[in-house]
Design a protein around this motif. Structure first.
Motif, PDB file in Angstrom:
ATOM      1  N   LEU A  78       0.828  -1.206   0.000  1.00 16.40           N
ATOM      2  CA  LEU A  78       0.000   0.000   0.000  1.00 16.40           C
ATOM      3  C   LEU A  78       0.861   1.255   0.000  1.00 16.40           C
ATOM      4  N   VAL A  81       2.686   1.773  -3.412  1.00 12.85           N
ATOM      5  CA  VAL A  81       1.781   2.188  -4.491  1.00 12.85           C
ATOM      6  C   VAL A  81       1.406   3.658  -4.335  1.00 12.85           C
ATOM      7  N   SER A 134      -1.575 -10.040  -2.791  1.00 20.35           N
ATOM      8  CA  SER A 134      -1.612  -9.313  -1.528  1.00 20.35           C
ATOM      9  C   SER A 134      -1.638 -10.297  -0.373  1.00 20.35           C
ATOM     10  N   LEU A 198      -6.905  -0.028  -3.665  1.00 17.79           N
ATOM     11  CA  LEU A 198      -6.100  -1.207  -3.365  1.00 17.79           C
ATOM     12  C   LEU A 198      -6.654  -1.952  -2.151  1.00 17.79           C
TER      13      LEU A 198
END
Length: 281
Positions: A78, A81, A134, A198
């Protein structure tokens, strides 16, 4: 303990995170010590822009500290990104508005070095991990799962608007915003939209927590910075529609973060209860 589902990052990324935090401490100085930092900033900033930028860099510093602390794919995915989106857009805005920089000073050169370096490093790590799924996510409540697409859509649309139509979309800000600052600020909203999207797709506990914390801090420092700065310069019309719209926008961002923190805390409590059921007879 690291698991195959949520492995640690390499030492190089921790070193990068530590270096970024050092740089962000300088940026946070725009909020806490603007008189000291403003003369050394890469371009001229007004009091309101200085405090707003400083507040955001403070929030970003906390988020990067989370990456350094956890050192795991989650919440690192996270953070990377959001950092990549933010640095790409700020770098683009800086190149478009080169006239704001005096390259006879060292600060502008350092600015581009730091931002282009951040783009390269975060992009490289994300590219290397592009095939990694993820970490295991949690089941979001139906209300939160329904709300988050609206959230990232609003943030994304407003961010694109600030980037492409900066004067129009910055007209709700309580102080005058020029094209350059509006485009720089678009990165905050677009990075936020990317982060919300996300987490909506897959919501590991750590990412839900870090995203919520980031939103709370962005909303809090934006509003607090406005109050502190106006107490000194008295330029804000607090009854104006644009001021109320701006306060509502950042208040909404902060409250959205609170919802995520509450949700994350429930998941962490549930996990602790599973691993520590207490005494048994």
């Amino acid at each position: 303990m690291p698991t195959s589902n949520n492995p640690p990052f390499p030492a190089a990324l921790r070193l990068f995170s530590a270096a970024v935090i050092i740089v962000l401490i300088i940026g946070a100085g725009l909020f806490f010590a603007p008189v000291l930092v403003k003369p050394r900033w890469p371009w001229a900033v007004t009091p309101f822009n200085a405090r707003f930028l400083g507040g955001f860099y403070t929030a970003e510093m906390v988020v990067m500290a989370a990456l350094l602390f956890w050192n795991r794919w989650s919440p690192g995915r996270l953070v990377l990104v959001m950092a990549f989106i933010f640095t790409v857009i700020v770098s683009l805005a800086s190149f478009i508005n080169l006239g704001y920089f005096n390259f006879e000073r060292k600060a502008p050169w350092l600015w581009f070095l730091v931002y282009l370096g951040s783009v390269a490093v975060s992009g490289w790590f994300l590219w290397r991990a592009r095939g990694r799924p993820s970490a295991k996510g949690v089941a979001l409540t139906p209300a939160l799962r329904s709300y988050m697409p609206v959230e990232w859509a609003v943030l994304g649309v407003y961010g694109v608007g600030l980037l492409l139509f900066p004067l129009l979309f910055s007209s709700i800000w309580p102080w005058p915003i020029d094209v350059f600052h509006a485009q720089v600020y678009s990165a905050i909203f677009l990075a936020g939209a990317g982060g919300v999207y996300l987490v909506w797709r897959s919501a590991p506990r750590e990412e839900l927590l870090v995203l919520g914390l980031a939103q709370v801090l962005v909303g809090l420092f934006a509003i607090l910075g406005l109050v502190i700065t106006d107490a000194a310069v008295h330029r804000i019309d607090w009854r104006a529609a644009r001021t109320l719209c701006w306060l509502a926008l950042f208040g909404w961002i902060g409250i959205s973060g609170v919802f995520k923190l509450v949700a994350a805390s429930r998941y962490f409590k549930a996990r602790r209860a599973e691993t520590d059921p207490g005494d048994t007879l």
